[in-house]
Design an enzyme around this catalytic site. Structure first.
Site, mmCIF file in Angstrom:
data_model
loop_
_atom_site.group_PDB
_atom_site.id
_atom_site.type_symbol
_atom_site.label_atom_id
_atom_site.label_comp_id
_atom_site.label_asym_id
_atom_site.label_seq_id
_atom_site.Cartn_x
_atom_site.Cartn_y
_atom_site.Cartn_z
ATOM 1 N N ASP A 189 2.799 -9.192 6.780
ATOM 2 C CA ASP A 189 1.816 -9.833 5.875
ATOM 3 C C ASP A 189 2.610 -10.702 4.466
ATOM 4 O OD1 ASP A 189 0.103 -8.693 7.387
ATOM 5 O OD2 ASP A 189 -0.521 -7.253 5.858
ATOM 6 N N GLY A 194 0.842 -1.207 -0.172
ATOM 7 C CA GLY A 194 -0.103 0.004 -0.040
ATOM 8 C C GLY A 194 0.810 1.204 0.019
HETATM 9 O O1 F6P Z 1 -0.577 -5.152 7.076
HETATM 10 C C1 F6P Z 1 -0.157 -5.229 8.621
HETATM 11 C C2 F6P Z 1 -1.288 -5.588 9.522
HETATM 12 O O2 F6P Z 1 -0.782 -6.082 10.711
HETATM 13 C C3 F6P Z 1 -2.319 -6.804 9.033
HETATM 14 O O3 F6P Z 1 -1.898 -8.160 8.896
HETATM 15 C C4 F6P Z 1 -3.452 -6.319 9.589
HETATM 16 O O4 F6P Z 1 -4.726 -6.695 9.042
HETATM 17 C C5 F6P Z 1 -3.472 -4.805 9.757
HETATM 18 O O5 F6P Z 1 -2.061 -4.648 9.594
HETATM 19 C C6 F6P Z 1 -3.945 -4.341 11.135
HETATM 20 O O6 F6P Z 1 -3.969 -2.954 10.893
HETATM 21 P P1 F6P Z 1 -4.288 -1.858 12.322
HETATM 22 O O7 F6P Z 1 -3.044 -1.911 13.038
HETATM 23 O O8 F6P Z 1 -4.290 -0.609 11.285
HETATM 24 O O9 F6P Z 1 -5.345 -2.613 13.061
#
Ligand code: F6P
Length: 358
Positions: free
Chosen positions: A136, A112
């Site tokens: 990920d 992203g």
């Molecule tokens: O992209 C990394 C990640 O840890 C994903 O595995 C997870 O879905 C997301 O970020 C969680 O994001 P946030 O910290 O915004 O809840």
């Protein structure tokens, strides 16, 4: 050869273990070139917000320091979605870069961030080098991103911890792991943690398939089982399972473990199930030696590219070698999910793990 004298570095998106080792590597490698290094605070916000938010970094920030050994980001990182138009943010980003006199910006980010920040850079005429990180492991064109290995170790440790209580109570314990829409973290951890079942977003499953595996475990005389499920797995009917919404109203993955637990309990009496949702613990921990090594190697390569006048590329590990790809190729490649025909999935099937059905 390049005319670089001053660079910026920022970390963008979800944090993970190894970010500080990348920052250390970049700072130390750039210092050898005699460059000035500006650490930008809180992802792109440090350049798009006013006043600008940054600090000058030198080798003394990181050498013989706990920082490169710790998770999180020394600089801060944001994962909150875009609040204003791309045009406005790109303009402010470019003005911020020019106000600081930066010759290039190094962006430590996932798929992203590579997309969003490279668009700002393109629109604002800023030179960029990307360094891939994410638990990920879905950043395209690199076999591994910084932070993935440590997250796998955390999930594997959780399975090691769960196996004893699973055995004592004759339970099938479900571990819900992160990964967004990619199953790399779930599959690698399930293999390393010797799970019986692993469900990933890329491979459909059936409740009957899960029950058949649990029944086979029971028939073999074993009284406990371990199930890993990736947060991005949907219901059998293909509905997303989400637990809450973020500040900008986007749904947050989470809850598939509970959904499956209820479904299994309602349809099969062979094992009681319980759920552990690891959550943000997966983004913590001291980086493994693999992640530290990858961080140092990719950080040094990013600086080397700049010394040779290359920009607008992402450093990567490909076929075991350190290399780089143009940001255009990276953005065009999108996100790399788990290959349902990968050696990992084949090995999981070969050892009898239920990984869904084609
Ligand atoms: O992209 C990394 C990640 O840890 C994903 O595995 C997870 O879905 C997301 O970020 C969680 O994001 P946030 O910290 O915004 O809840």
């Amino acid at each position: 050869m390049s005319n670089i004298k001053k660079i910026g570095i920022l970390t963008s998106g979800g944090d993970c273990a190894g970010l500080n080792a990348v920052i250390m590597s970049v700072v130390n490698a750039a210092s050898q070139q005699g460059w000035e290094i500006y650490g930008i605070h809180d992802g792109t916000d440090g350049l798009t917000n006013r006043p600008l938010s940054y600090e000058i970094l030198t080798e003394s920030n990181f050498s013989c320091s706990p920082w490169p050994r710790l998770a999180g980001s020394y600089l801060g990182s944001l994962n909150t979605g875009v609040k204003e138009s791309q045009e406005v943010l790109a303009k402010r980003f470019g003005e911020g870069v020019r106000e600081l006199g930066l010759d290039a910006v190094l962006v430590v980010g996932g798929d992203g961030s590579m997309n969003i920040v490279s668009t700002y850079c393109k629109m604002a005429g800023v030179k960029m080098i990307g360094i891939p990180k994410t638990i990920d492991n879905d950043t395209p064109l690199t076999e591994f991103s910084v932070g993935f290995n440590t997250a796998c170790q955390i999930c594997t440790n959780a399975l090691d911890d769960l196996v004893t209580t699973a055995r004592s109570h004759h339970r099938a314990l479900i571990l819900e792991v992160m990964g967004r829409d990619a199953g790399h973290l779930a599959m690698h951890s399930a293999i390393a943690g010797f799970a019986d079942i692993c469900l990933v977003p890329e491979i459909p499953y059936t409740l009957q398939g899960i029950i058949n595996k649990l029944e086979a475990v029971k028939k073999s005389g074993r009284t406990s089982a371990l199930i890993v499920v990736s947060e991005g797995v949907k219901t059998e009917k293909g509905e997303a399972v989400t637990s809450s919404v973020n500040l900008v109203g986007e749904k947050i993955n989470g809850g598939i473990g509970d959904y499956l637990s209820n479904l299994i309990n309602a349809n099969y009496k062979g094992f009681q199930t319980r759920v552990t949702k690891l959550g943000h613990v997966q983004r913590s921990g001291n980086p493994t030696s693999f992640d530290r090594g990858l961080a140092v190697v990719l950080g040094a390569e990013a600086v080397r590219l700049l010394t040779e006048g290359h920009t607008d590329r992402m450093v990567a590990l490909s076929k075991g070698k350190v290399t780089s790809f143009s940001l255009e190729e990276v953005v065009a490649a999108g996100t790399t999910g788990l290959d349902a025909n990968s050696e990992y999935v084949k090995a999981a099937r070969a050892i009898g793990m239920y990984v869904g059905e084609f």
